[in-house]
Enzyme design. Structure first.
Site, PDB file in Angstrom:
ATOM      1  N   HIS A  73      -2.431   9.518  -0.757  1.00 22.30           N
ATOM      2  CA  HIS A  73      -2.579   8.273  -1.515  1.00 22.30           C
ATOM      3  C   HIS A  73      -2.461   8.548  -3.006  1.00 22.30           C
ATOM      4  CE1 HIS A  73      -3.781   4.616   0.574  1.00 22.30           C
ATOM      5  NE2 HIS A  73      -4.123   5.401   1.568  1.00 22.30           N
ATOM      6  N   ASP A 118       4.971 -14.443  11.424  1.00 19.32           N
ATOM      7  CA  ASP A 118       3.662 -15.027  11.151  1.00 19.32           C
ATOM      8  C   ASP A 118       2.640 -13.907  11.358  1.00 19.32           C
ATOM      9  OD1 ASP A 118       1.213 -16.254  11.226  1.00 19.32           O
ATOM     10  OD2 ASP A 118       1.884 -17.974  12.413  1.00 19.32           O
ATOM     11  N   LYS A 157      -6.977  -1.026  11.761  1.00 21.99           N
ATOM     12  CA  LYS A 157      -6.361  -1.408  10.476  1.00 21.99           C
ATOM     13  C   LYS A 157      -5.185  -0.482  10.193  1.00 21.99           C
ATOM     14  CE  LYS A 157      -5.888  -1.667   5.828  1.00 21.99           C
ATOM     15  NZ  LYS A 157      -5.080  -0.786   4.964  1.00 21.99           N
ATOM     16  N   GLU A 197       0.826  -1.213   0.000  1.00 21.14           N
ATOM     17  CA  GLU A 197       0.000   0.000   0.000  1.00 21.14           C
ATOM     18  C   GLU A 197       0.859   1.260   0.000  1.00 21.14           C
ATOM     19  OE1 GLU A 197      -3.119  -0.013   2.989  1.00 21.14           O
ATOM     20  OE2 GLU A 197      -3.318   2.154   2.864  1.00 21.14           O
TER      21      GLU A 197
HETATM   22  C1  MEV Z   1      -5.738   2.943   5.334  1.00 22.01           C
HETATM   23  O1  MEV Z   1      -4.911   1.880   4.941  1.00 22.01           O
HETATM   24  C2  MEV Z   1      -5.721   3.103   6.845  1.00 22.01           C
HETATM   25  C3  MEV Z   1      -6.685   4.159   7.387  1.00 22.01           C
HETATM   26  O2  MEV Z   1      -7.987   3.890   6.919  1.00 22.01           O
HETATM   27  C4  MEV Z   1      -6.610   4.085   8.888  1.00 22.01           C
HETATM   28  C5  MEV Z   1      -7.635   4.944   9.591  1.00 22.01           C
HETATM   29  O3  MEV Z   1      -8.706   5.235   9.008  1.00 22.01           O
HETATM   30  O4  MEV Z   1      -7.382   5.296  10.750  1.00 22.01           O
HETATM   31  C6  MEV Z   1      -6.319   5.512   6.883  1.00 22.01           C
END
Ligand code: MEV
Length: 428
Positions: free
Chosen positions: A376, A278, A262, A84
């Site tokens: 991004h 792992d 995430k 990413e």
């Molecule tokens: C994207 O890979 C991760 C985010 O969505 C984390 C978040 O929203 O805190 C930007």
């Protein structure tokens, strides 16, 4: 039309090249595609072939370095492997915001893993649970006999916990063997011990052992990271307050908490991949921990202290190792550890938790200011430019052109590549 069968007896016994030929025929791969796929990159083909089954090639991810990290008063260059865009830049950026003083503080607790043995068909299970406790020392000794090296190094089985759980098939005794795995991830050591204890437990209880395996709910392997920064480092008081609001929203809303976490895992898993951990175990354990009280919660919290500083904390179980498994086999993982300069699994866990906290700050800061897409899109534009055939300095020129116009699309990238190339050729 003849239907094709995926049933290929002895596929695993064929050579690398034979397997590749079968798949190439199946999928109609071109010569160029076969050449590309069979390249195992910086992992020797023999090692790749021995690591997993049915290997027909390799797949390379970029290996990058996050800069600016200061953790526990020491500077680190952090290897990250990830698909990413923006993650590495974001981590480096946030690490800069958290550099003051000793930087991010991170402390890992003991490296204890849990081995589980599930015993079914036990009469008087509560009484038998006590019988297991009665034999605890003997059981621990037997477990430790399975791994004299671990014991010699100061690790080994430490404790035994027993529960009786009522299930659809009646009561089940669940035995937990707590093992100090030191610098290993621990799955091998713990699984061997769990399997070795099973017959003894069957004898004690008169029941039958079913599952004998590690639990990836690594609640005894917690790492904590915390940091504090002046609001000016994140863009001012208003931004700091909004970061706290984002943290509160994650606490109140599990849908948001999952995305919040995430973002943390973006950092942690990138380091996990670079060091051949792992990562499925890490993810499973982290998300189980996030929902340990019955509701899914964020793993980190942001608050403002009495001096107006933005403070962040993170608590996560990390089941990782620096000895054994793929860490030892993959030469790039060894190089990653050398770049990190970590000496113990604890230290690696501390670095990973610190990276997770920084990654989270970067995400929240972007979300409450310009939004996540801008960063991004810059990298996405570069990727599109490359895909459209741009090379050398043309990549940046075309990417910038698309960003400036807010038209970040593949067809436009192609159009621009043609245009710029023609311009260039005319000049010649
Ligand atoms: C994207 O890979 C991760 C985010 O969505 C984390 C978040 O929203 O805190 C930007």
């Amino acid at each position: 039309m003849l239907t094709r069968s995926s049933r290929i007896p002895g596929f695993y016994k064929r050579s690398f090249d034979e397997r590749l030929r079968i798949v190439a025929e199946w999928a109609g791969l071109t010569k160029e595609e076969v050449e590309l796929l069979k390249n195992t990159g910086n992992l020797d083909r023999k090692i790749a072939d021995a690591m997993i089954e049915n290997v027909i090639g390799g797949m390379t991810y970029p290996f990058a370095i996050a800069t600016n990290f200061r953790i526990n008063g020491r500077d680190y260059l952090v290897p990250m492997v990830i698909e990413e865009s923006s993650v590495v830049a974001a981590a480096s950026n946030a690490a800069k915001m958290l550099r003051e003083g000793d930087g991010i503080i991170a402390k890992a607790g003991p490296q204890y893993m849990i081995g589980q043995i599930h015993l079914v068909k036990v009469d008087a299970p509560r009484y038998k649970a006590m019988k297991i406790i009665e034999k605890k020392e003997e059981l621990l000794e037997h477990a430790n006999q399975q791994d004299p090296v671990l014991v010699k190094l100061g690790g080994g089985a430490r404790d035994i916990e027993v529960r009786v759980v009522d299930t659809r098939m009646g009561p089940v005794i669940i035995v937990h063997l707590i093992v100090d795995v030191l610098d290993a991830m621990g799955a091998n050591a713990v699984n061997t011990m769990a399997e070795a204890l099973a017959p003894l437990l069957e004898k004690i209880t008169g029941g039958e052992a079913r599952l004998r395996i590690i639990s990836n709910n690594a609640v005894y392997r917690i790492v904590r990271a915390w940091a504090r920064t002046h609001p000016r480092n994140v863009g001012g008081e208003d931004v700091a307050k909004k970061i706290v609001e984002a943290s509160i929203l994650a606490e109140a809303d599990p849908y948001r908490a999952v995305t919040h976490n995430k973002g943390i895992m973006n950092g942690i898993i990138a380091v996990a991949l670079a060091t051949a951990q792992d990562h499925r175990a890490i993810e499973a354990g982290a998300h189980a921990y996030a929902s340990r009280n019955g509701v899914y919660k964020p793993l980190s919290t942001w608050e403002i202290d009495e001096e107006g500083y933005l403070t962040g904390t993170l608590e996560i179980p990390l089941q990782i190792g620096i000895v054994g498994g793929a860490v030892k086999v993959h030469p790039i993982a060894r190089i990653a550890l050398k770049i990190l300069g970590v000496k113990t699994a604890k230290e690696l866990a501390e670095v990973m938790a610190a990276v997770g906290l920084a990654q989270n700050l970067a995400a929240l800061r972007a979300l409450v200011t310009e939004g996540i897409q801008k960063g991004h899109m810059k990298l996405h534009a570069k990727n599109l430019a490359i895909m459209a055939g741009a090379t050398g300095e043309l990549i940046d020129i075309i990417a910038e052109h698309m960003v400036k116009e807010g038209r970040i699309r593949f067809d436009y990238a192609k159009e621009l590549v043609e245009k710029y190339k023609n311009k260039h050729e005319r000049k010649i």
